[in-house]
Write an enzyme that holds these catalytic residues in place. Sequence first.
Site, PDB file in Angstrom:
ATOM      1  N   LYS A   1       0.908  -1.182  -0.073  1.00 17.27           N
ATOM      2  CA  LYS A   1       0.048   0.106  -0.074  1.00 17.27           C
ATOM      3  C   LYS A   1       0.679   1.053   0.092  1.00 17.27           C
ATOM      4  O   LYS A   1       0.240   2.423  -0.317  1.00 17.27           O
ATOM      5  CB  LYS A   1      -0.805   0.112   1.076  1.00 17.27           C
ATOM      6  CG  LYS A   1      -2.054  -1.226   1.223  1.00 17.27           C
ATOM      7  CD  LYS A   1      -2.718  -1.238   0.023  1.00 17.27           C
ATOM      8  CE  LYS A   1      -3.644  -0.186  -0.500  1.00 17.27           C
ATOM      9  NZ  LYS A   1      -4.736  -0.569  -1.459  1.00 17.27           N
TER      10      LYS A   1
HETATM   11  N1  PMP Z   1      -2.964  -7.669   1.263  1.00 19.04           N
HETATM   12  C1  PMP Z   1      -3.169  -6.850   2.353  1.00 19.04           C
HETATM   13  C2  PMP Z   1      -2.509  -7.174   3.689  1.00 19.04           C
HETATM   14  C3  PMP Z   1      -3.671  -5.585   2.244  1.00 19.04           C
HETATM   15  O1  PMP Z   1      -3.629  -4.551   3.126  1.00 19.04           O
HETATM   16  C4  PMP Z   1      -4.126  -5.027   0.709  1.00 19.04           C
HETATM   17  C5  PMP Z   1      -4.665  -3.701   0.835  1.00 19.04           C
HETATM   18  N2  PMP Z   1      -6.072  -3.684   1.134  1.00 19.04           N
HETATM   19  C6  PMP Z   1      -4.050  -5.921  -0.098  1.00 19.04           C
HETATM   20  C7  PMP Z   1      -3.707  -7.302   0.327  1.00 19.04           C
HETATM   21  C8  PMP Z   1      -4.778  -5.733  -1.421  1.00 19.04           C
HETATM   22  O2  PMP Z   1      -4.371  -4.695  -2.097  1.00 19.04           O
HETATM   23  P1  PMP Z   1      -5.182  -3.785  -2.992  1.00 19.04           P
HETATM   24  O3  PMP Z   1      -5.935  -2.963  -2.199  1.00 19.04           O
HETATM   25  O4  PMP Z   1      -4.441  -3.209  -3.955  1.00 19.04           O
HETATM   26  O5  PMP Z   1      -6.216  -4.657  -3.771  1.00 19.04           O
END
Ligand code: PMP
Length: 326
Positions: free
Chosen positions: A40
């Site tokens: 993130k």
């Molecule tokens: N894994 C974790 C631990 C996350 O915090 C996030 C973000 N919400 C994601 C995966 C997924 O990423 P994205 O928001 O880009 O779909």
Amino acid sequence: MGFWETVGNTPLIELGNLSAQIGRRILAKAEFLNPGGSVKDRAAKGIVAAAEAAGRLPSGGTIVEGTAGNTGIALALIANERGYACTIVVPDDQSSEKIDLLKTFGAEVHVVPAVPFTNPANYYHVARKIAVETPNSIWADQFENLANRQAHETTTGPEIWEQSGGAIDAFVTSAGTGGTVAGVAIALKARDADMLTVLCDPMGSSLYSYLNFGELRFEGESDLEGIGIKRITANFDGAPIDRAIRIEDADAIAMTRWLLDREGLFVGGSSGLNVAGAVRIAKELPEGSTVATILCDGGGRYLSRLFNDEWLREHNLSIRRRSPQR
Ligand code: PMP
């Protein structure tokens, strides 16, 4: 180079022991090595850069966001470096490690009850309201703000392509906001239209049924954090994803443990789910194929949960040292 410049350009790690076991190469983008410790950082940097470029974030202004944790952690650190205040709204079902980190970093943290999106008390709506009421603030809005997926389209995707020499047969990852999967899929498909792009979804999420059957339905539930969603966000909408598969928590957690025990990689549950998904897809492909995925964050954020026997027992999950071949 400060925090800002250190985001991205993470290594693409070959999971050597896993690849040897399954006869296919699994490459994993080590996003836990970003300065804020997760994938993130890229979205947060992209969102803040876009707001600054549009003149929407004056010096000394406030960044407001509703987040499961990692986006808030990234925003809080970026705010410290660039001289902003940061207000984060977190649902109370997230790990205490992430909430403690946010407080330690100096963010104003509002922990709210975890209620469905349709309830105005949901963290997303509370964050928007705080932003409206706070002068000189922006609402980062990671779900709908396309600066999120653009960050992945312009950095994560091209990096994976270059670091692998373009020699990837499939890309597999999960979605929270959808920014990572959509941005990387757009970038990879632009370079190789035949590349297979796959979403691996946790239980309790509706994206699996949406992509395969065109309906937002869900079954079961998941205790994994940061992934799974029951609506279509602007960041996910229209992403060139060929198909979706579903991974149970038990398999994701077993893989998370295996990555620690056998690859020396201490990562969180969404990373385990992604690697389990990558293995599932790799086994459908000919021997010697290459599948890339994402290691989203580090395991330290889940010591009290995924790596805690008592928590696992309470959630009917046990640490099984399972061969990824089964
Ligand atoms: N894994 C974790 C631990 C996350 O915090 C996030 C973000 N919400 C994601 C995966 C997924 O990423 P994205 O928001 O880009 O779909």
